[in-house]
Design a protein around this motif. Sequence first.
Motif, mmCIF file in Angstrom:
data_model
loop_
_atom_site.group_PDB
_atom_site.id
_atom_site.type_symbol
_atom_site.label_atom_id
_atom_site.label_comp_id
_atom_site.label_asym_id
_atom_site.label_seq_id
_atom_site.Cartn_x
_atom_site.Cartn_y
_atom_site.Cartn_z
ATOM 1 N N PRO A 208 4.840 -15.767 6.909
ATOM 2 C CA PRO A 208 5.091 -15.879 8.274
ATOM 3 C C PRO A 208 6.879 -15.551 8.446
ATOM 4 C CG PRO A 208 4.113 -17.727 7.798
ATOM 5 C CD PRO A 208 4.434 -17.052 6.558
ATOM 6 N N GLY A 209 7.055 -14.486 9.590
ATOM 7 C CA GLY A 209 8.408 -14.244 10.056
ATOM 8 C C GLY A 209 8.965 -12.993 8.921
ATOM 9 N N GLU A 210 7.892 -12.496 8.267
ATOM 10 C CA GLU A 210 8.761 -11.315 7.300
ATOM 11 C C GLU A 210 7.898 -9.982 7.475
ATOM 12 O OE1 GLU A 210 8.669 -12.334 3.164
ATOM 13 O OE2 GLU A 210 9.674 -14.471 3.355
ATOM 14 N N TYR A 211 8.251 -8.824 7.358
ATOM 15 C CA TYR A 211 7.619 -7.634 7.740
ATOM 16 C C TYR A 211 7.191 -6.945 6.253
ATOM 17 C CZ TYR A 211 9.841 -7.372 12.294
ATOM 18 O OH TYR A 211 10.165 -7.402 13.578
ATOM 19 N N PHE A 212 6.206 -6.410 6.125
ATOM 20 C CA PHE A 212 5.688 -5.581 5.031
ATOM 21 C C PHE A 212 6.648 -4.757 4.853
ATOM 22 C CE2 PHE A 212 3.110 -2.317 3.351
ATOM 23 C CZ PHE A 212 2.902 -2.681 2.141
ATOM 24 N N GLN A 213 6.931 -4.378 3.542
ATOM 25 C CA GLN A 213 7.677 -3.001 3.219
ATOM 26 C C GLN A 213 6.912 -2.186 1.948
ATOM 27 O OE1 GLN A 213 12.015 -3.969 2.523
ATOM 28 N NE2 GLN A 213 11.348 -5.990 3.002
ATOM 29 N N ILE A 214 6.876 -1.004 2.401
ATOM 30 C CA ILE A 214 6.233 0.035 1.471
ATOM 31 C C ILE A 214 7.197 -0.220 -0.046
ATOM 32 C CG2 ILE A 214 6.031 2.221 0.743
ATOM 33 C CD1 ILE A 214 4.414 1.323 3.182
ATOM 34 N N PRO A 215 6.374 -0.217 -1.214
ATOM 35 C CA PRO A 215 6.922 -0.471 -2.376
ATOM 36 C C PRO A 215 8.058 0.935 -2.581
ATOM 37 C CG PRO A 215 4.790 0.055 -2.737
ATOM 38 C CD PRO A 215 5.048 -0.012 -0.977
ATOM 39 N N ASP A 216 8.787 0.580 -3.543
ATOM 40 C CA ASP A 216 9.838 1.775 -4.323
ATOM 41 C C ASP A 216 8.618 2.446 -5.154
ATOM 42 O OD1 ASP A 216 11.850 0.875 -2.659
ATOM 43 O OD2 ASP A 216 12.668 -0.471 -4.137
ATOM 44 N N PHE A 217 8.456 3.667 -4.707
ATOM 45 C CA PHE A 217 7.589 4.450 -5.696
ATOM 46 C C PHE A 217 8.386 4.855 -6.854
ATOM 47 C CE2 PHE A 217 5.616 5.176 -1.527
ATOM 48 C CZ PHE A 217 4.437 4.419 -1.652
ATOM 49 N N GLN A 218 7.645 5.157 -7.853
ATOM 50 C CA GLN A 218 8.214 5.276 -9.233
ATOM 51 C C GLN A 218 7.813 6.657 -9.936
ATOM 52 O OE1 GLN A 218 7.996 1.918 -11.637
ATOM 53 N NE2 GLN A 218 9.214 0.824 -10.285
ATOM 54 N N ASP A 219 8.459 7.018 -10.779
ATOM 55 C CA ASP A 219 7.620 8.140 -11.826
ATOM 56 C C ASP A 219 7.516 9.527 -11.175
ATOM 57 O OD1 ASP A 219 7.402 6.540 -13.834
ATOM 58 O OD2 ASP A 219 5.487 5.753 -13.042
ATOM 59 N N GLY A 220 8.374 9.801 -9.931
ATOM 60 C CA GLY A 220 8.575 10.875 -8.966
ATOM 61 C C GLY A 220 7.201 10.931 -8.091
ATOM 62 N N TYR A 221 6.711 9.835 -7.817
ATOM 63 C CA TYR A 221 5.339 9.803 -6.994
ATOM 64 C C TYR A 221 6.149 9.907 -5.616
ATOM 65 C CZ TYR A 221 1.523 8.040 -4.203
ATOM 66 O OH TYR A 221 0.421 8.082 -3.230
ATOM 67 N N GLN A 222 5.330 10.721 -4.801
ATOM 68 C CA GLN A 222 5.314 10.827 -3.229
ATOM 69 C C GLN A 222 4.134 11.046 -2.539
ATOM 70 O OE1 GLN A 222 8.857 13.543 -1.883
ATOM 71 N NE2 GLN A 222 8.412 14.180 -3.920
ATOM 72 N N PRO A 223 3.875 9.972 -1.622
ATOM 73 C CA PRO A 223 2.443 10.051 -0.829
ATOM 74 C C PRO A 223 2.249 11.493 -0.614
ATOM 75 C CG PRO A 223 3.782 8.225 -0.110
ATOM 76 C CD PRO A 223 4.809 9.180 -0.920
ATOM 77 N N LEU A 224 1.021 12.015 -0.897
ATOM 78 C CA LEU A 224 0.379 13.500 -0.531
ATOM 79 C C LEU A 224 1.313 14.314 -1.391
ATOM 80 C CD1 LEU A 224 -0.398 13.378 3.325
ATOM 81 C CD2 LEU A 224 -1.783 12.770 1.390
ATOM 82 N N GLY A 225 1.868 14.059 -2.416
ATOM 83 C CA GLY A 225 2.633 14.927 -3.212
ATOM 84 C C GLY A 225 3.972 15.441 -2.740
ATOM 85 N N GLY A 226 4.178 14.851 -1.450
ATOM 86 C CA GLY A 226 5.541 15.068 -0.804
ATOM 87 C C GLY A 226 5.342 15.935 0.364
ATOM 88 N N GLU A 227 4.001 16.139 0.571
ATOM 89 C CA GLU A 227 3.503 17.293 1.950
ATOM 90 C C GLU A 227 4.001 16.324 3.189
ATOM 91 O OE1 GLU A 227 -0.382 17.661 4.041
ATOM 92 O OE2 GLU A 227 -0.410 18.634 1.961
ATOM 93 N N LYS A 228 4.368 16.765 4.024
ATOM 94 C CA LYS A 228 4.818 16.162 5.275
ATOM 95 C C LYS A 228 3.471 15.985 5.886
ATOM 96 C CE LYS A 228 9.244 18.763 6.043
ATOM 97 N NZ LYS A 228 9.942 19.339 7.155
ATOM 98 N N ASN A 229 3.869 14.656 6.555
ATOM 99 C CA ASN A 229 2.535 14.127 7.324
ATOM 100 C C ASN A 229 3.335 13.307 8.437
ATOM 101 O OD1 ASN A 229 0.447 11.705 8.051
ATOM 102 N ND2 ASN A 229 -0.777 13.311 7.083
ATOM 103 N N PRO A 230 2.656 13.254 9.750
ATOM 104 C CA PRO A 230 3.352 12.268 10.868
ATOM 105 C C PRO A 230 3.363 10.690 10.452
ATOM 106 C CG PRO A 230 1.769 13.891 11.777
ATOM 107 C CD PRO A 230 1.816 13.929 10.266
ATOM 108 N N LEU A 231 2.556 10.312 9.680
ATOM 109 C CA LEU A 231 2.696 8.743 9.432
ATOM 110 C C LEU A 231 3.131 8.631 8.227
ATOM 111 C CD1 LEU A 231 -0.999 8.019 10.357
ATOM 112 C CD2 LEU A 231 1.068 7.674 11.592
#
Length: 627
Positions: A208-231
């Motif tokens: 309660p009272g805390e926001y979820f935060q995306i983890p700090d990605f490691q090993d050069g990982y980027q969602p969709l391999g770095g491709e741009k996406n509105p979300l």
Amino acid sequence: MLEKTYKYISLFAFVICIACNENIKTNKEQTMKVDKKQHKEVVYQVFTRLFGNTNTTNKPWGTIEENGVGKFNDFSDNALKEIKDLGVTYIWYTGIPHHDVIRDYTKYGISNDDPDIVKGRAGSPYAVKDYYNVDPDLAIDPSKRLEEFKALIKRTHKNGLKVIIDIVPNHVARNYHSITNPVGVEDFGASDDKTVTYKVNNNFYYNPGEYFQIPDFQDGYQPLGGEKNPLSDGKFQEVPAKWTGNGSRLSKPHYNDWYETVKINYGIRPDGQKDFDSLSVGFDNEDYKAHFEFWKDKTVPNSWIKFRDIALYWLDFGVDGFRFDMAELVPVEFWSYLNSSIKMKKNEVFILAEVYNPDLYRDYIRKGKMDYLYDKVQLYDTIKHIMQGHGKTDYIPGIQDYLKDIEHNMLHFLENHDEQRIASPEFAGNAEKGKPAMVVSATISTSPTMIYFGQELGEPAAERGGFGSPSRTSIFDYVGVPHLQRWVNNKQFDGGQSTSEELKLRDFYKRLLNFTINSSALMGNYEDIHNFNREQTEWYNDQVLSFVRWSDDEKLIMISNFNAENTYGFELGLPQDIIKKWNLKDGDYQVNDQLYKTYGSVLKVQNNQARVRVDIKPLESFILKLK
């Protein structure tokens, strides 16, 4: 799940346990009586969206348009017939429930999923978004995806196979939302009190009272391999933050946590106390009907009811069994409740579960009413070491002895979606090394055997799909499976493009699996003869394994050579108790191999001694049947 966080018991510790534990429960009162079927079962696990994909592009992070995807309709009558003819009785369609996927299906009323909480482009099948529907990628017409899956079930049944699908009670996708709930069913968490960390009927745990935060990605990982996406902006709106699927309580989970999922609350308080009834003493000896009666008048947490309703929905839909993901992370009492409800509706349902702690096996089988558990930490891990050249067959008889009261319940495999492919360099580097291991795995007990699609063709999983690395066929991205694609042969399913080596390997699997489902001995008795021969037989060593299986009308001697270089010749012996149990009189008995039917020898019995000459080539196995 691919990212297991459970700390497995080491092989060394396990061997020590076998040697020193004098308290293993194996007497008649403690041994579970099993209603064994008349033949062994063979499960063919297929990753549904990959099976019929004939696109060979395999671009990392490729889209459906670039890399292709398989469909329900690719499982044609011809394809299913070939799977059945391989010696299969059940097909486990992996990745059926609607999970997160990065593709725009909004015109079908499906919300877009956020790449920041999705692994890969096609998404993890274990981050289920809607339990009352199926993956839209799999349908020719996504608006009719349920109808297309029902047609597949009917087609599968028509071809003599039964259907298994996944249910994942430990966790759901962070953005779970069903658009096809049956009347009276509400989403997970819809009525939760989010002002507190825990309530017994909350479906999730909260900060309660805390926001979820995306983890700090490691090993050069980027969602969709770095491709741009509105979300894809490094954010996901979740207030208050929920606990993560693997149990992490952090509002900002670690990269290696199952951050795409949230943990289900089963009525266990944060301090570990249970807000539900415990099974009465001795209930591990009761059948599913007694378990059902026990829970009938009990108040249970809301999450229990939700998953019961999900399972019963899919039974009504026509499925014949379930594979439960990470079952040991869910209390055994829930499984008693769920599985007894399932069995009351359809007794012959096939129930398979992941449990990796050997100390819990008997509880989840007897109290939890599981039919089968993975034999991962013991048999699989041991055989893998042997295949890799740094293990000994001497450990295998001890494993079977430890499990003898539940051997029927321990499903055997050499590959599945979590494990490395045999042919990958990270495992054995050669599919041929799977042959002796497969013979042992498939014949040493009465339990079911499972193979993973493409295993029978030596698929090495060399492609880099996007999320994750080679050695395992990607379950997160749109990829093709090259060895399988050659056999699929533009959906002719005839091996028309396969190499001769691939076809020979498939022939081996076909011979072996068909023998296992037709052998009465493999549903009968087992006895180790390995230790006897290690002491009594010259040239017999720790790269060879032997045991016997028998029934009233079939007697088998199994020998496998795990060494990839050496041929061994020896006079294999049978202990005196086997001579007596088989009622062997002095004389000569012809024994013939049942795999390829080209090898034979003579078992000579004289003065309570029995010997048969065996000359076995590298990676060769014999199933010698006594005439």
